[in-house]
Design a protein around this motif. Structure first.
Motif, PDB file in Angstrom:
ATOM      1  N   GLY A  44     -19.276  -1.221  -2.440  1.00 35.25           N
ATOM      2  CA  GLY A  44     -20.455  -0.396  -2.614  1.00 35.25           C
ATOM      3  C   GLY A  44     -20.390   0.975  -1.974  1.00 35.25           C
ATOM      4  O   GLY A  44     -21.388   1.701  -1.933  1.00 35.25           O
ATOM      5  N   LYS A  45     -19.203   1.347  -1.466  1.00 34.84           N
ATOM      6  CA  LYS A  45     -19.064   2.638  -0.791  1.00 34.84           C
ATOM      7  C   LYS A  45     -17.946   3.464  -1.425  1.00 34.84           C
ATOM      8  O   LYS A  45     -17.237   2.992  -2.311  1.00 34.84           O
ATOM      9  N   GLY A  46     -17.809   4.677  -0.961  1.00 33.36           N
ATOM     10  CA  GLY A  46     -16.795   5.566  -1.495  1.00 33.36           C
ATOM     11  C   GLY A  46     -15.435   5.370  -0.851  1.00 33.36           C
ATOM     12  O   GLY A  46     -15.265   4.538   0.048  1.00 33.36           O
ATOM     13  N   LEU A  47     -14.487   6.160  -1.312  1.00 31.40           N
ATOM     14  CA  LEU A  47     -13.148   6.101  -0.772  1.00 31.40           C
ATOM     15  C   LEU A  47     -13.097   6.700   0.637  1.00 31.40           C
ATOM     16  O   LEU A  47     -13.756   7.709   0.918  1.00 31.40           O
ATOM     17  N   GLU A  48     -12.313   6.061   1.481  1.00 34.24           N
ATOM     18  CA  GLU A  48     -12.143   6.531   2.857  1.00 34.24           C
ATOM     19  C   GLU A  48     -10.661   6.705   3.141  1.00 34.24           C
ATOM     20  O   GLU A  48      -9.897   5.740   3.086  1.00 34.24           O
ATOM     21  N   TRP A  49     -10.260   7.923   3.447  1.00 32.80           N
ATOM     22  CA  TRP A  49      -8.875   8.179   3.822  1.00 32.80           C
ATOM     23  C   TRP A  49      -8.638   7.664   5.231  1.00 32.80           C
ATOM     24  O   TRP A  49      -9.397   7.955   6.158  1.00 32.80           O
ATOM     25  N   MET A  50      -7.547   6.904   5.391  1.00 37.03           N
ATOM     26  CA  MET A  50      -7.262   6.295   6.693  1.00 37.03           C
ATOM     27  C   MET A  50      -6.160   7.032   7.444  1.00 37.03           C
ATOM     28  O   MET A  50      -6.220   7.174   8.669  1.00 37.03           O
ATOM     29  N   GLY A  51      -5.141   7.456   6.731  1.00 32.56           N
ATOM     30  CA  GLY A  51      -4.044   8.137   7.391  1.00 32.56           C
ATOM     31  C   GLY A  51      -2.876   8.296   6.443  1.00 32.56           C
ATOM     32  O   GLY A  51      -2.900   7.800   5.317  1.00 32.56           O
ATOM     33  N   ALA A  52      -1.857   8.995   6.929  1.00 30.04           N
ATOM     34  CA  ALA A  52      -0.697   9.267   6.097  1.00 30.04           C
ATOM     35  C   ALA A  52       0.544   9.439   6.952  1.00 30.04           C
ATOM     36  O   ALA A  52       0.469   9.798   8.131  1.00 30.04           O
ATOM     37  N   ILE A  53       1.677   9.199   6.302  1.00 35.88           N
ATOM     38  CA  ILE A  53       2.961   9.499   6.904  1.00 35.88           C
ATOM     39  C   ILE A  53       3.687  10.466   5.975  1.00 35.88           C
ATOM     40  O   ILE A  53       3.715  10.265   4.758  1.00 35.88           O
ATOM     41  N   ALA A  54       4.221  11.500   6.550  1.00 37.98           N
ATOM     42  CA  ALA A  54       4.832  12.556   5.748  1.00 37.98           C
ATOM     43  C   ALA A  54       6.297  12.258   5.444  1.00 37.98           C
ATOM     44  O   ALA A  54       6.898  11.351   6.026  1.00 37.98           O
ATOM     45  N   TYR A  55       6.845  13.071   4.555  1.00 37.87           N
ATOM     46  CA  TYR A  55       8.229  12.897   4.122  1.00 37.87           C
ATOM     47  C   TYR A  55       9.217  12.955   5.291  1.00 37.87           C
ATOM     48  O   TYR A  55      10.256  12.295   5.266  1.00 37.87           O
ATOM     49  N   GLU A  56       8.876  13.719   6.326  1.00 32.42           N
ATOM     50  CA  GLU A  56       9.786  13.848   7.466  1.00 32.42           C
ATOM     51  C   GLU A  56       9.429  12.892   8.601  1.00 32.42           C
ATOM     52  O   GLU A  56      10.075  12.899   9.643  1.00 32.42           O
ATOM     53  N   GLY A  57       8.377  12.053   8.370  1.00 28.70           N
ATOM     54  CA  GLY A  57       8.045  11.013   9.331  1.00 28.70           C
ATOM     55  C   GLY A  57       6.847  11.278  10.224  1.00 28.70           C
ATOM     56  O   GLY A  57       6.434  10.388  10.968  1.00 28.70           O
ATOM     57  N   SER A  58       6.266  12.473  10.178  1.00 29.02           N
ATOM     58  CA  SER A  58       5.078  12.738  10.999  1.00 29.02           C
ATOM     59  C   SER A  58       3.882  11.962  10.453  1.00 29.02           C
ATOM     60  O   SER A  58       3.848  11.605   9.280  1.00 29.02           O
ATOM     61  N   ARG A  59       2.913  11.737  11.326  1.00 32.41           N
ATOM     62  CA  ARG A  59       1.760  10.915  10.951  1.00 32.41           C
ATOM     63  C   ARG A  59       0.456  11.638  11.256  1.00 32.41           C
ATOM     64  O   ARG A  59       0.361  12.403  12.218  1.00 32.41           O
ATOM     65  N   ASN A  60      -0.540  11.360  10.433  1.00 40.05           N
ATOM     66  CA  ASN A  60      -1.901  11.839  10.670  1.00 40.05           C
ATOM     67  C   ASN A  60      -2.862  10.703  10.385  1.00 40.05           C
ATOM     68  O   ASN A  60      -2.654   9.935   9.448  1.00 40.05           O
ATOM     69  N   TYR A  61      -3.907  10.642  11.204  1.00 40.36           N
ATOM     70  CA  TYR A  61      -4.870   9.561  11.063  1.00 40.36           C
ATOM     71  C   TYR A  61      -6.293  10.122  11.005  1.00 40.36           C
ATOM     72  O   TYR A  61      -6.590  11.175  11.570  1.00 40.36           O
ATOM     73  N   SER A  62      -7.145   9.349  10.338  1.00 41.55           N
ATOM     74  CA  SER A  62      -8.557   9.675  10.364  1.00 41.55           C
ATOM     75  C   SER A  62      -9.058   9.559  11.803  1.00 41.55           C
ATOM     76  O   SER A  62      -8.780   8.559  12.481  1.00 41.55           O
ATOM     77  N   PRO A  63      -9.794  10.540  12.279  1.00 38.41           N
ATOM     78  CA  PRO A  63     -10.300  10.465  13.659  1.00 38.41           C
ATOM     79  C   PRO A  63     -11.108   9.198  13.944  1.00 38.41           C
ATOM     80  O   PRO A  63     -11.051   8.657  15.040  1.00 38.41           O
ATOM     81  N   SER A  64     -11.844   8.759  12.937  1.00 36.23           N
ATOM     82  CA  SER A  64     -12.701   7.586  13.144  1.00 36.23           C
ATOM     83  C   SER A  64     -11.912   6.288  13.248  1.00 36.23           C
ATOM     84  O   SER A  64     -12.435   5.287  13.740  1.00 36.23           O
ATOM     85  N   LEU A  65     -10.684   6.290  12.791  1.00 33.90           N
ATOM     86  CA  LEU A  65      -9.866   5.071  12.798  1.00 33.90           C
ATOM     87  C   LEU A  65      -8.622   5.201  13.658  1.00 33.90           C
ATOM     88  O   LEU A  65      -7.871   4.239  13.808  1.00 33.90           O
ATOM     89  N   LYS A  66      -8.409   6.363  14.224  1.00 30.18           N
ATOM     90  CA  LYS A  66      -7.150   6.657  14.895  1.00 30.18           C
ATOM     91  C   LYS A  66      -6.792   5.656  15.985  1.00 30.18           C
ATOM     92  O   LYS A  66      -5.625   5.282  16.146  1.00 30.18           O
ATOM     93  N   SER A  67      -7.795   5.200  16.720  1.00 28.80           N
ATOM     94  CA  SER A  67      -7.518   4.309  17.851  1.00 28.80           C
ATOM     95  C   SER A  67      -7.043   2.925  17.407  1.00 28.80           C
ATOM     96  O   SER A  67      -6.456   2.183  18.194  1.00 28.80           O
TER      97      SER A  67
END
Length: 123
Positions: A44-67
């Motif tokens: 019943g809710k929209g899409l939520e981006w959680m995080g990603a890993i880049a082609y060179e291996g770096s990572r980014n996370y949603s602030p709300s889920l990062k921990s």
């Protein structure tokens, strides 16, 4: 043709760690400028981006889920994985993996998605 396929348990108990893997075919997860994402959609809710890993291996996370979130990869298997710790019933969702192409301008778009996998958090 790039294909992404999610795999993992469909049922996880509260307080446990949710683990999913995305297997990629038809393209390498190390191909330049591509980012490999985890996205979820609770009922019943929209899409939520959680995080990603880049082609060179770096990572980014949603602030709300990062921990609670960790994304890793196995380049030998052309796979990337999601771990979400300390899950609660609010983490019940369809989980998708998706490829994102990011241009030097900062613009981006998602060009390939997995079919999604339902994960239910329940005792």
């Amino acid at each position: 043709q790039v294909q992404l396929q999610e795999s993992g348990p469909g049922l996880v108990k509260p307080s446990q760690t949710l683990s999913l893997t995305c297997t990629v075919s038809g393209g390498s997860i190390t191909s330049i400028y591509y980012y490999w994402n985890w996205i979820r959609q609770p009922p019943g809710k929209g899409l939520e981006w959680m995080g990603a890993i880049a082609y060179e291996g770096s990572r980014n996370y949603s602030p709300s889920l990062k921990s609670r979130t960790s994304i890793s990869r196995d380049t030998s298997k052309n796979q990337f994985s999601l771990q979400l710790s300390s899950v609660t019933p609010e983490d019940t969702a369809v989980y998708y993996c998706a490829r994102r192409l990011t241009y030097s301008s900062g613009s981006y778009y998602y060009d390939y998605w997995g079919q999604g996998t339902q994960v239910t958090v329940s005792s």
